[in-house]
Design an enzyme around this catalytic site. Structure first.
Site: not given
Ligand code: SDX
Length: 427
Positions: A304, A362
């Site tokens: 998140h 989720d």
């Molecule tokens: C919702 O914003 C909100 O409040 C949203 C929400 C709401 O109520 O409105 O809470 C609802 O959208 C919840 C999130 C649902 N999405 C998912 O579950 C999809 C999987 N999650 C990721 O796509 C990600 O965690 C996000 C999109 C939720 C957050 O992305 P960020 O903040 O941009 O973080 P990032 O992508 O920069 O990740 C940081 C690191 C990265 O590694 P590095 O580049 O630092 O090496 O963490 C890793 C990412 O690769 N990472 C994951 C991961 N999520 C982040 N690695 C593996 N699996 C994951 N799920």
């Protein structure tokens, strides 16, 4: 409040700082370009406050979510969704008299204009319900000219009540249309959430009694999803609203943004992922893929932008999954077992610990909705149903802010500089 001093080149600027009631201080950079001739750069808004709001607050480190100051776990346990709608819209928990006035105002707007039924028939039966919900919400503006003047507080209120009241009917009808069953009209003697389940699962051919356990679980899911600060879809609604677009179009824009798998589409993606994993012994393979930078796979329902500790909604959702599936006699549901084991393994893995990746709202929601009988294509529409009140509360707050102006970000331009046109024969 002190100023922030910004030094760059031959310039030294004093920028005012502002303090919240809770959370980080902010540096007011509204005059930065005029005074300093520079922009800030923050494409994902990781460090940028887009507005001032007093609706919802998230403490990502403490794993705390407050609706108008009230913690989400207390609201999920002690309140109910329409009361939470009142709280988000008007800022205070309603007295019994206020609630007695609010509930019927919503109840009496649950029907759709009969012409809307024909609008549904323009879609293919196999259209994703999110496409239908998005289209129908936008189409509402063509039916309610009497509540699209956003400068009139009374019309803003009417449009708000109409959308909160009609979104369950719109969503249920999208489901019915997708399975070829007749639309079921709302029944005013049912409470908001029971009405939704009734419109989804009853058929004209036989009597249908809403299971109070499922209705309570559904209501709790609505509360958990109702609002969440300036997430992507809420920011979309605010930006659309800042141009003066009618409220129905703004909420339709929010639905469209929520659809993405990185946002509200994650609940459907998470259940599909858990099903693809299938059995506990295959979890390590997927954990490895999630950590492999060359593999685009991510654990859906994990991570998140704000929560760098557990998502409090996921905790409540997990308890609700145990309760609902237990009461339904399917506590050994293989998908739930895979989810719990995946969470356990991931949370003990250094990669997830270092990147502070925890289950989000989720991760467990799809398991409950699946157990209730919803297809995964209905998971995000149900998220949109619940989030409609949050979008509306945020939209109303923005519209009634006298200082608000149209949102118009700038950019870091890296394209071609001025050049003259070249005739085709000379290229
Ligand atoms: C919702 O914003 C909100 O409040 C949203 C929400 C709401 O109520 O409105 O809470 C609802 O959208 C919840 C999130 C649902 N999405 C998912 O579950 C999809 C999987 N999650 C990721 O796509 C990600 O965690 C996000 C999109 C939720 C957050 O992305 P960020 O903040 O941009 O973080 P990032 O992508 O920069 O990740 C940081 C690191 C990265 O590694 P590095 O580049 O630092 O090496 O963490 C890793 C990412 O690769 N990472 C994951 C991961 N999520 C982040 N690695 C593996 N699996 C994951 N799920």
């Amino acid at each position: 409040m002190t100023n922030a001093t910004l030094k760059f080149g031959d310039k030294e600027l004093e920028l005012p700082m502002m303090s919240p009631t809770v959370g980080p201080d902010v540096i007011d950079i509204q005059k930065l370009y005029a005074q300093g001739g520079v922009f800030t750069y923050d494409p994902g808004f990781t460090s940028t406050a887009s507005c001032q709001s007093n609706i919802t607050f998230i403490d990502g480190n403490k794993g705390e979510l407050l609706y108008r100051g009230y913690p989400i776990d207390q609201l999920a346990e002690k309140s109910h969704f329409l009361e939470v709608c009142y709280l988000l819209l008007y800022g205070e928990l309603p007295t019994s008299e206020q609630l007695s006035d609010f509930v019927p105002r919503v109840t009496r707007h649950t029907m759709l204009h009969e012409q809307m039924a024909y609008f549904y028939r323009g879609f293919r039966r196999d259209a994703p319900p999110m496409a239908v919900v998005c289209g129908v919400m936008g189409a509402l503006s063509s039916f309610y000219h009497d509540s699209t003047d956003i400068t009139d507080p009374e019309q803003r209120e009417i449009a708000s009540i109409r959308m909160i009241a009609k979104i369950p009917t719109i969503t249920a009808w999208a489901y019915k249309y997708s399975i070829g069953q007749p639309f079921v009209y709302p029944k005013n003697e049912l409470d908001y959430t029971s009405n939704f389940l009734h419109m989804c699962f009853s058929v004209p051919a036989e009597k249908y009694v809403v299971d109070p356990i499922l209705s309570r679980a559904m209501d709790r899911i609505f509360t958990l999803h109702a609002d969440h600060e300036q997430n992507a879809s809420t920011s979309t609604v605010r930006l659309a609203g800042s141009s003066g677009a009618n409220p129905f179009a703004c909420i339709a824009a929010g639905v469209a943004c929520l659809w993405g798998p990185a946002h509200g589409g994650a609940n459907e993606a998470a259940l599909n992922m858990l099903r693809e994993i299938g059995t506990v012994d295959r979890i390590p393979e997927y954990i490895a893929r999630a950590k492999d930078k060359s593999d685009p796979f991510r654990l859906m329902g994990f991570g998140h932008r704000v929560y760098k500790n557990f998502d409090p909604r996921a905790k409540v959702m997990k308890e609700s999954a145990d309760e609902v599936l237990g009461l339904m006699g399917i506590e050994n549901n293989p998908t739930l077992q895979v989810a719990k084991e995946l969470e356990r393994i991931a949370l003990s893995d250094p990669y997830f610990i270092e990147k502070k990746l925890y289950p989000n709202v989720d991760f467990y929601s799809g398991i409950i909705l699946d157990a209730m009988g919803f297809p995964s294509s209905m998971f995000t529409p149900i998220f949109a149903l619940a989030r409609t009140v949050g979008w509306i509360a945020q939209w109303k707050e923005m519209i009634s802010d006298p200082t608000q102006k149209i949102g118009r970000p700038r950019q870091l331009y890296t394209g071609a500089t001025f050049r003259d046109y070249v005739d085709v024969e000379k290229r």
